[in-house]
Design a protein around this motif. Sequence first.
Motif, PDB file in Angstrom:
ATOM      1  N   ASN A 272       0.837  -1.040  -0.070  1.00 44.46           N
ATOM      2  CA  ASN A 272      -0.165   0.002   0.081  1.00 44.46           C
ATOM      3  C   ASN A 272       0.791   1.212   0.006  1.00 44.46           C
ATOM      4  OD1 ASN A 272      -2.333   1.780   0.182  1.00 44.46           O
ATOM      5  ND2 ASN A 272      -1.944   1.696   2.444  1.00 44.46           N
ATOM      6  N   TYR A 274       2.372   4.711  -1.207  1.00 38.67           N
ATOM      7  CA  TYR A 274       1.882   6.028  -1.782  1.00 38.67           C
ATOM      8  C   TYR A 274       1.772   6.024  -3.303  1.00 38.67           C
ATOM      9  CZ  TYR A 274       1.136  10.806  -2.752  1.00 38.67           C
ATOM     10  OH  TYR A 274       0.455  12.139  -3.409  1.00 38.67           O
ATOM     11  N   GLY A 309      -1.163  -0.135  -3.817  1.00 33.62           N
ATOM     12  CA  GLY A 309      -0.446   0.929  -3.824  1.00 33.62           C
ATOM     13  C   GLY A 309       0.577   1.491  -5.024  1.00 33.62           C
ATOM     14  N   SER A 476      -8.717   2.410  -1.389  1.00 34.14           N
ATOM     15  CA  SER A 476      -7.924   2.742  -2.686  1.00 34.14           C
ATOM     16  C   SER A 476      -9.150   2.878  -3.557  1.00 34.14           C
ATOM     17  CB  SER A 476      -7.270   1.255  -3.158  1.00 34.14           C
ATOM     18  OG  SER A 476      -6.500   0.913  -2.362  1.00 34.14           O
TER      19      SER A 476
END
Lengths: 482, 255
Positions: A272, A274, A309, A476
């Motif tokens: 996950n 950025y 991510g 997300s």
Amino acid sequence: MSTETNTLEQLANREYKWGFVTDIEADTAPRGLTEDTIRFISAKKKEPEWLLEWRLKAYRHWLTMAEPRWPNVRYQKIDYQDIIYYSAPKQKKVLNSLDEVDPELLKTYEKLGISLNEQKMLAGVAVDAVFDSVSVATTFKKKLHEAGVIFCSFSEAVQEHPELVKKYLGSVVPANDNFFAALNSAVFSDGSFCYIPKGVRCPMELSTYFRINSADTGQFERTLIVAEEGAYVSYLEGCTAPMRDTNQLHAAVVELVAVGDRAQIKYSTVQNWYPGDKEGKGGIYNFVTKRGKCAGKNSKISWTQVETGSAITWKYPSVILQGDHSVGEFYSVAVVNNYQQADTGTKMIHIGKNTSSTIVSKGISAGFGQNSYRGLVEIKRGSTRSRNFSQCDSLLLGDKCGAHTFPYIEVKNKTSRVEHEASTSKIGEDQIFYCKQRGLTTEDAVGMIVNGFCKEVFRELPMEFAVEAQKLLGISLEGSVG
Amino acid sequence: MLHINNLHARINGNEILSGVNLKVQPGEIHAIMGPNGSGKSTLAQVLAGREAYEVTEGEVLYEGKNLLELDPEERAREGVFLAFQYPVEIPGVSNTYFLKAALNSIRKHNGLEELDAVEFLKLIKQRMKIVDMDESLLSRPVNEGFSGGEKKRNEIFHMAVLEPKLAILDETDSGLDIDALRIVADGVNKLRRKDNAVIVVTHYQRLLNYIVPDFVHVLMEGRIVKSGTKELALELEEKGYDWIKVASDSTLATA
């Protein structure tokens, strides 16, 4: 070509001209990459000579390589001289327990919802936390030690178990395997090492949380997991990274070696990092090489990944099925939203007889995201009576995103069987309306449908991870429909 | 309970409803009949809150609230239920899981405690009997691979679990054989209470032999042109819709 050779020679010469000069007291390597950078890293880590040589060899090979152009992703050219290849958090002394860890670091973990204090209490999970390249805390070591399991940072393994590291490092992903693996081999900072001796079933799930923190620090993790005959280990890798404006490169290498007969390694990832903002600015470049080798008979390696991510994901956790009757598995959920791009999949290389592999890939695309599945199933001539089953499903949310599938299948004998199934579906307005009419919100509805879509993969994850993965998916995809 | 006043609605610029008036009181069953394309399903969808339809005029009061201002999920939680003419398939989501989430969202909205898995299973076991639901359909994904009849039955099963105050059945009889029709209709009758109401949208009188309406309305060209009791349905069965059309045209002409 000749220019390249010249540069290479110059660089090779430089080493001899300037020799070994490095500021060992510095916490951060100077920006850029030269042989000196590598010497600095190696010296920082008090590495033996053979490892430095290994790194330098990888570096020299890397100089001759070109960045891969075939992935279905677009990004700005990376300036490899503008990266800091080593940085350590300030650390005064060796830590014996969590209490000695910098409270600021612990706070960061808490914000990420992975408080070590909590983790420590959670019986059954040992956490080796990597904070910017250096391990700051290792728990549950004792219990593992009693079982004969070695679970420590890579640097520690180099000091404590050099013979094991030397034997297996690069045995699955050679230093010159590909551009990013070669770069990693040259400059890897730290990571995890795990060794399960013969006949031992690792008494707990092993878990590592990686995190990228300092600005402009490339992360080059190296993980090596070795399971001997009849050994079993389940390893969890969870990753989160905070907001960051400039793109960060992450080029990790993970090697799994199921050495002996019936050795089993299960590797689960929830990633996950950025992903960049809504306009596609920033975010992590995740260029990872993950590969396992089933060397023993009846050995098994299983990859499960949930990728939500990163701005760009480029990874193909693979299995080399060398031992007869060995089994390889790949279960994947990859989510792209906004301007995220993912080119991910697996390679199953069947060498031994009666080997079998399963591939289940679920790609979810939303916003302007582009999701590609790329997979190779190769069955060699001698790998008779081998089987593969592949299933690649894509789910689209909205009409600006894309899903692509690139399956490569090579079968070199007549007794093996390969099956490939693929589907593409879309969350329709009528489905959302139906759910809403029953009292559910759009978010509930999307979450429910997406989780239903990913069910086959989620059930491969350990319990706590499955819950986290479901939550992550919801986050997300927030706001991507309706 | 429901008060529809001069409702106009359109889709893609075409006006489908052109001034519908209807009053429904608790405990009543209303049948809305009419030829193809008269706006029956549109009315059902507009009441449920489908966004593709634009309401251009009129108002709908439901228990004193302005229904048109509520989101579809809010309407559902307030007790408005639509049995879909074409129930939607939701792959990967089990019927049980879906219903539990739906019921709990409604309960939560009404200040009731959410049911846990055990309580919920007990409830659905009991409600399954109402529509003689096959247990295997519970664990399967919502409507996926269901036959036409199973889908319709599943809609009434949802209704039995969610216990709406106002249920709108949109062509629930289409695609049902006579046995299934009877079971589904029986289910609706069993769910009938003094404080809830049902609007049955249908083409044919057949269903109304089993679900006996208090009122029958004929919807034509976007408005209710005739209302009556159950006898009207029989008359329609016999004469078709044309005679009403002629009659209403002349009424309009004189108006």
